[in-house]
Design an enzyme around this catalytic site. Structure first.
Site, short mmCIF file in Angstrom:
data_model
loop_
_atom_site.label_atom_id
_atom_site.label_comp_id
_atom_site.label_asym_id
_atom_site.label_seq_id
_atom_site.Cartn_x
_atom_site.Cartn_y
_atom_site.Cartn_z
N SER A 1 0.86 -1.18 0.00
CA SER A 1 0.00 0.00 0.00
C SER A 1 0.90 1.23 0.00
O SER A 1 1.82 1.31 0.83
CB SER A 1 -0.86 -0.01 1.27
OG SER A 1 -1.05 1.31 1.74
N ASP B 1 -4.54 3.92 -1.24
CA ASP B 1 -5.53 4.17 -0.18
C ASP B 1 -6.16 5.54 -0.35
O ASP B 1 -5.50 6.55 -0.13
CB ASP B 1 -4.86 4.07 1.19
CG ASP B 1 -4.43 2.65 1.50
OD1 ASP B 1 -3.24 2.36 1.44
OD2 ASP B 1 -5.33 1.83 1.76
N HIS C 1 -8.49 1.50 -3.19
CA HIS C 1 -9.27 1.17 -1.98
C HIS C 1 -9.97 2.44 -1.56
O HIS C 1 -9.35 3.36 -1.00
CB HIS C 1 -8.31 0.67 -0.89
CG HIS C 1 -8.98 0.36 0.40
ND1 HIS C 1 -8.25 0.04 1.54
CD2 HIS C 1 -10.27 0.30 0.77
CE1 HIS C 1 -9.10 -0.19 2.54
NE2 HIS C 1 -10.33 -0.04 2.10
N GLY D 1 -7.91 4.16 8.22
CA GLY D 1 -7.65 5.60 8.32
C GLY D 1 -6.18 5.91 8.38
O GLY D 1 -5.74 6.97 7.92
N PHE D 2 -5.40 4.97 8.91
CA PHE D 2 -3.98 5.30 9.09
C PHE D 2 -3.11 4.06 8.88
O PHE D 2 -3.56 2.94 9.13
CB PHE D 2 -3.72 5.87 10.50
CG PHE D 2 -4.55 7.08 10.78
CD1 PHE D 2 -5.78 6.97 11.42
CD2 PHE D 2 -4.12 8.34 10.36
CE1 PHE D 2 -6.58 8.09 11.65
CE2 PHE D 2 -4.91 9.47 10.58
CZ PHE D 2 -6.13 9.34 11.23
N ASP E 1 -5.91 -6.33 5.25
CA ASP E 1 -5.23 -5.04 5.18
C ASP E 1 -5.24 -4.38 6.55
O ASP E 1 -6.30 -4.16 7.13
CB ASP E 1 -6.00 -4.18 4.17
CG ASP E 1 -5.50 -2.75 4.09
OD1 ASP E 1 -6.07 -1.97 3.31
OD2 ASP E 1 -4.53 -2.41 4.79
N GLY E 2 -4.01 -4.15 7.04
CA GLY E 2 -3.90 -3.41 8.30
C GLY E 2 -3.06 -4.17 9.30
O GLY E 2 -3.48 -5.23 9.77
N GLY E 3 -1.86 -3.64 9.57
CA GLY E 3 -0.99 -4.29 10.55
C GLY E 3 -0.38 -5.58 10.06
O GLY E 3 0.04 -6.42 10.86
N GLY F 1 1.54 -1.80 4.17
CA GLY F 1 2.07 -0.46 3.92
C GLY F 1 3.36 -0.25 4.67
O GLY F 1 4.45 -0.25 4.11
C1 DX5 Z 1 -6.33 1.68 6.31
C2 DX5 Z 1 -5.25 1.52 5.29
C3 DX5 Z 1 -4.01 0.85 5.89
C4 DX5 Z 1 -2.93 0.59 4.87
C5 DX5 Z 1 -1.94 -0.42 5.35
O1 DX5 Z 1 -5.91 2.42 7.37
O2 DX5 Z 1 -5.81 0.73 4.27
O3 DX5 Z 1 -4.43 -0.37 6.46
O4 DX5 Z 1 -3.47 0.11 3.69
O5 DX5 Z 1 -1.31 0.09 6.48
P1 DX5 Z 1 -0.28 -0.78 7.36
O6 DX5 Z 1 0.18 -1.95 6.53
O7 DX5 Z 1 0.86 0.18 7.65
O8 DX5 Z 1 -1.03 -1.19 8.56
#
Ligand code: DX5
Length: 218
Positions: free
Chosen positions: A7, A34, A65, A141-142, A174-176, A196
């Site tokens: 991402s 994103d 996304h 969001g982040f 997606d996320g963490g 990301g």
């Molecule tokens: C939603 C975004 C994030 C991003 C990935 O906040 O969609 O999840 O893509 O972020 P990481 O991989 O740093 O959690």
């Protein structure tokens, strides 16, 4: 094979083209952009212009996304900008069947994302229309947030639902996602991983970040 989808949220936007090329050269399977509007999620990021810019630097499939309200208003903009997959949030799409049909009519692959608290049942009537389901493992969001481990049984149930429906869609998370959490998500049933900060935040660079994820899955 599990797909790795960097991402760009955590990329250095001052040299985005270079960072896109780095991810492609390092073996990324797709890239995710994103899109955030400050209303559906608390953050504001990018729009179709950045999809267009990224498009000029890679032939990799691009996922848009859309973490925005009223995503149906912008589908053709993202399609024209060069997105190959358009992912809308179920929570922002009261006419989800029509929105999916619109994406399909634009010649793009269809994706629906659900937040951690959204139950799988909302996908039931459209699952067989989808190319991809994105099961969020953070509240969107982040970048750089903690993987919500409570989503693991949800991923397992979603994999079971896809199998039960005979649906052919990807199960993307997606996320963490990191070297520590990627194996957990894949074992639960995910076959596409969005990452990301694990890619663009790796101290040894993008290629090392992607390699670390792949090594964790080996
Ligand atoms: C939603 C975004 C994030 C991003 C990935 O906040 O969609 O999840 O893509 O972020 P990481 O991989 O740093 O959690």
């Amino acid at each position: 094979m599990t797909l790795v989808v960097p991402s760009i949220l955590s990329a250095d936007f001052a040299r985005l083209g270079e960072q896109v090329r780095e991810a492609a050269a390092a073996g990324a399977d797709r890239l995710q952009i994103d899109v955030m509007d400050g209303r559906f999620v608390p953050n504001i990021t990018v729009g179709p212009l950045v999809v267009e810019a990224v498009r000029r630097h890679t032939t990799l499939p691009l996922e848009a996304h859309l973490m925005i309200v009223e995503p149906e208003r912008y589908l053709s903009d993202f399609a024209s900008a060069g997105a190959d997959v358009i992912i809308v949030h179920q929570e922002a799409s009261p006419h989800l069947h029509r929105t999916i049909e619109q994406i399909r009519r634009l010649g793009k692959r269809t994706g629906v994302a659900i937040n951690p608290a959204t139950p799988l049942v909302v996908l039931q009537e459209v699952l067989n229309e989808l190319d991809l389901v994105l099961c969020m493992t953070v509240d969107p969001g982040f970048g750089g947030q903690e993987f919500i481990r409570a989503t693991l049984p949800k991923i397992e149930r979603l994999r079971g639902m896809i199998t039960q429906h005979g649906a052919g869609c990807d199960l993307e998370v997606d996320g963490g996602i990191s070297a520590a959490t990627a194996p957990l998500a894949v074992r639960a049933g995910a076959n596409v991983l969005v990452a990301g900060s694990a890619v663009y935040g790796d101290p040894e660079g993008v290629a090392a970040g992607i390699a670390r994820l792949r090594a964790a899955l080996a």
